[in-house]
Scaffold this motif. Structure first.
Motif, PDB file in Angstrom:
ATOM      1  N   UNK A 109      81.014 -99.130 -35.526  1.00 32.84           N
ATOM      2  CA  UNK A 109      81.366 -97.730 -35.281  1.00 32.84           C
ATOM      3  C   UNK A 109      80.537 -96.799 -36.158  1.00 32.84           C
ATOM      4  N   UNK A 110      80.340 -97.172 -37.415  1.00 35.47           N
ATOM      5  CA  UNK A 110      79.541 -96.341 -38.327  1.00 35.47           C
ATOM      6  C   UNK A 110      78.106 -96.232 -37.832  1.00 35.47           C
ATOM      7  N   UNK A 111      77.517 -97.349 -37.429  1.00 38.99           N
ATOM      8  CA  UNK A 111      76.129 -97.325 -36.969  1.00 38.99           C
ATOM      9  C   UNK A 111      75.989 -96.490 -35.695  1.00 38.99           C
ATOM     10  N   UNK A 112      76.904 -96.683 -34.748  1.00 36.56           N
ATOM     11  CA  UNK A 112      76.838 -95.913 -33.502  1.00 36.56           C
ATOM     12  C   UNK A 112      77.065 -94.423 -33.746  1.00 36.56           C
ATOM     13  N   UNK A 113      78.086 -94.107 -34.544  1.00 36.75           N
ATOM     14  CA  UNK A 113      78.417 -92.701 -34.785  1.00 36.75           C
ATOM     15  C   UNK A 113      77.339 -92.008 -35.602  1.00 36.75           C
ATOM     16  N   UNK A 117      76.254 -88.839 -33.932  1.00 34.73           N
ATOM     17  CA  UNK A 117      76.753 -87.629 -34.571  1.00 34.73           C
ATOM     18  C   UNK A 117      75.745 -86.929 -35.450  1.00 34.73           C
ATOM     19  N   UNK A 118      74.948 -87.697 -36.198  1.00 34.63           N
ATOM     20  CA  UNK A 118      73.976 -87.112 -37.131  1.00 34.63           C
ATOM     21  C   UNK A 118      72.555 -87.235 -36.585  1.00 34.63           C
ATOM     22  N   UNK A 124      73.204 -87.965 -25.801  1.00 31.00           N
ATOM     23  CA  UNK A 124      74.373 -88.160 -26.657  1.00 31.00           C
ATOM     24  C   UNK A 124      75.668 -87.950 -25.886  1.00 31.00           C
ATOM     25  N   UNK A 125      75.705 -86.935 -25.044  1.00 27.38           N
ATOM     26  CA  UNK A 125      76.920 -86.623 -24.300  1.00 27.38           C
ATOM     27  C   UNK A 125      77.294 -87.765 -23.367  1.00 27.38           C
ATOM     28  N   UNK A 126      76.315 -88.373 -22.723  1.00 27.44           N
ATOM     29  CA  UNK A 126      76.603 -89.470 -21.795  1.00 27.44           C
ATOM     30  C   UNK A 126      77.098 -90.696 -22.540  1.00 27.44           C
ATOM     31  N   UNK A 127      76.559 -90.928 -23.720  1.00 29.54           N
ATOM     32  CA  UNK A 127      77.059 -92.041 -24.530  1.00 29.54           C
ATOM     33  C   UNK A 127      78.521 -91.818 -24.911  1.00 29.54           C
ATOM     34  N   UNK A 175      83.729 -95.377 -32.517  1.00 26.71           N
ATOM     35  CA  UNK A 175      82.518 -94.590 -32.287  1.00 26.71           C
ATOM     36  C   UNK A 175      82.851 -93.204 -31.783  1.00 26.71           C
ATOM     37  N   UNK A 176      83.779 -93.122 -30.847  1.00 22.20           N
ATOM     38  CA  UNK A 176      84.159 -91.817 -30.304  1.00 22.20           C
ATOM     39  C   UNK A 176      84.764 -90.925 -31.385  1.00 22.20           C
ATOM     40  N   UNK A 177      85.597 -91.501 -32.246  1.00 21.58           N
ATOM     41  CA  UNK A 177      86.227 -90.717 -33.307  1.00 21.58           C
ATOM     42  C   UNK A 177      85.215 -90.303 -34.369  1.00 21.58           C
ATOM     43  N   UNK A 178      84.418 -91.253 -34.852  1.00 18.19           N
ATOM     44  CA  UNK A 178      83.478 -90.945 -35.934  1.00 18.19           C
ATOM     45  C   UNK A 178      82.359 -90.020 -35.488  1.00 18.19           C
ATOM     46  N   UNK A 179      82.001 -90.055 -34.201  1.00 21.36           N
ATOM     47  CA  UNK A 179      80.932 -89.170 -33.727  1.00 21.36           C
ATOM     48  C   UNK A 179      81.317 -87.710 -33.898  1.00 21.36           C
ATOM     49  N   UNK A 180      82.568 -87.386 -33.601  1.00 16.69           N
ATOM     50  CA  UNK A 180      83.029 -86.009 -33.796  1.00 16.69           C
ATOM     51  C   UNK A 180      83.111 -85.647 -35.273  1.00 16.69           C
ATOM     52  N   UNK A 181      83.437 -86.633 -36.123  1.00 16.64           N
ATOM     53  CA  UNK A 181      83.484 -86.378 -37.569  1.00 16.64           C
ATOM     54  C   UNK A 181      82.085 -86.171 -38.121  1.00 16.64           C
ATOM     55  N   UNK A 182      81.141 -87.019 -37.741  1.00 17.35           N
ATOM     56  CA  UNK A 182      79.778 -86.915 -38.259  1.00 17.35           C
ATOM     57  C   UNK A 182      79.031 -85.723 -37.680  1.00 17.35           C
ATOM     58  N   UNK A 183      79.476 -85.225 -36.515  1.00 16.13           N
ATOM     59  CA  UNK A 183      78.840 -84.033 -35.961  1.00 16.13           C
ATOM     60  C   UNK A 183      79.071 -82.818 -36.849  1.00 16.13           C
TER      61      UNK A 183
END
Length: 296
Positions: A109-113, A117-118, A124-127, A175-183
């Motif tokens: 999850x960390x690697x994907x996000x 996210x960063x 990105x949106x499709x992922x 991944x879905x959760x961390x992506x919003x956090x890292x954004x």
């Protein structure tokens, strides 16, 4: 004896702090407390009944019923259940798979996000839409394709198949959760790391991961508990007795063998205790992780 004059008494009275009004509890607060107490009792009562019946003898249960206090403590039901299902082996299987899934799913999850996210990769949106759809898919839809795929890869009836499957499933949510956090990650920290000469890999492990550690701790705890409680897919993929996890062993035992009420209560108590202990141990971690984002 000194007697104060009227002006002196008046000055001293004026200089004193005014008395604060005593706060009275409103009736609405007592109503809320009573409702919360009733809800707590409704949650705790079934678990308490199970615990009481688990330490009864079959004769005590038959003569006094399920709601009576045991005449004497008897752990024979727990011992019989433990030996019947080889519960030590089942605990080890559940612990190994849950720990492996929690660690690998958080790492993935960390690697994907970090990339989504960063890194702001293209598409990105499709992922994110893909990971969102993966979160809402029921496990019944995945059963048949995963079954034939594990057969072809010779992973059927092994803990490795469960670890791989649930690592992918849990990491989709992570991944879905961390992506919003890292954004919303502070760009000042990333710029400072770049000025210091840190590459993307070093920035991830020296800056991003330490800052997001409370969130990662929450994900780790949830992934462990969720994997521990999984029943449907492990029931399909773990058919050997030596590979079964705790929920599967409980379901199979109660489905094809007859047990008395005390042994059944003992199985329910022993099956739920590990997850409860793990939750209580990491309760403070969960609290810190959930409230960390609310404090700047």
């Amino acid at each position: 004896m000194t007697v104060l004059s009227a002006p002196a008494r008046q000055d001293r009275t004026e200089g004193a702090e005014p008395l604060r009004p005593v706060k009275r509890r409103r009736p609405a607060r007592w109503v809320v407390l009573a409702v919360l107490l009733v809800l707590v009792l409704l949650v705790v009562a079934p678990m308490l009944v199970v615990a009481i019946n688990a330490v009864k003898t079959p004769a005590d249960y038959a003569s006094n019923g399920p709601l009576s206090i045991p005449e004497r403590l008897s752990f024979q039901g727990i011992a019989d259940f433990w030996e019947r299902v080889d519960f030590t082996r089942k605990l080890l299987n559940s612990f190994v798979t849950s720990l492996a899934v929690a660690v690998l799913a958080v790492l993935l999850s960390v690697l994907n996000a970090y990339a989504l996210g960063i890194g702001r990769v293209k598409g990105r949106i499709w992922f994110l839409v893909f990971f969102l759809v993966a979160n809402v898919l029921p496990q019944e839809v995945l059963a048949y394709p995963l079954y034939y795929l594990s057969k072809d890869l010779h992973l059927y009836d092994s803990l490795t198949s469960i670890v791989i499957i649930f690592t992918v499933i849990q990491s989709a949510f992570g991944t879905y959760l961390l992506s919003s956090v890292y954004a919303e990650f502070p760009t000042e920290l990333l710029d400072a790391a770049a000025v210091d000469g840190a590459g993307k890999w070093r920035t991830l492990w020296r800056v991003v991961v330490p800052v997001s550690r409370p969130t990662l701790a929450v994900l780790f705890t949830f992934f462990f508990i969720w994997t521990w409680n999984e029943f449907f897919l492990p029931l399909i993929f773990l058919v050997s007795n030596e590979n079964q996890t705790v929920p599967v062993a409980l379901g199979v035992l109660q489905g094809d063998r007859l047990m008395d009420a005390t042994t059944t209560s003992a199985s329910a108590l022993v099956g739920i205790l590990p997850a409860m202990l793990f939750f209580l141990i990491f309760q403070r971690t969960l609290t810190r992780g959930i409230t960390a984002g609310a404090i700047k």
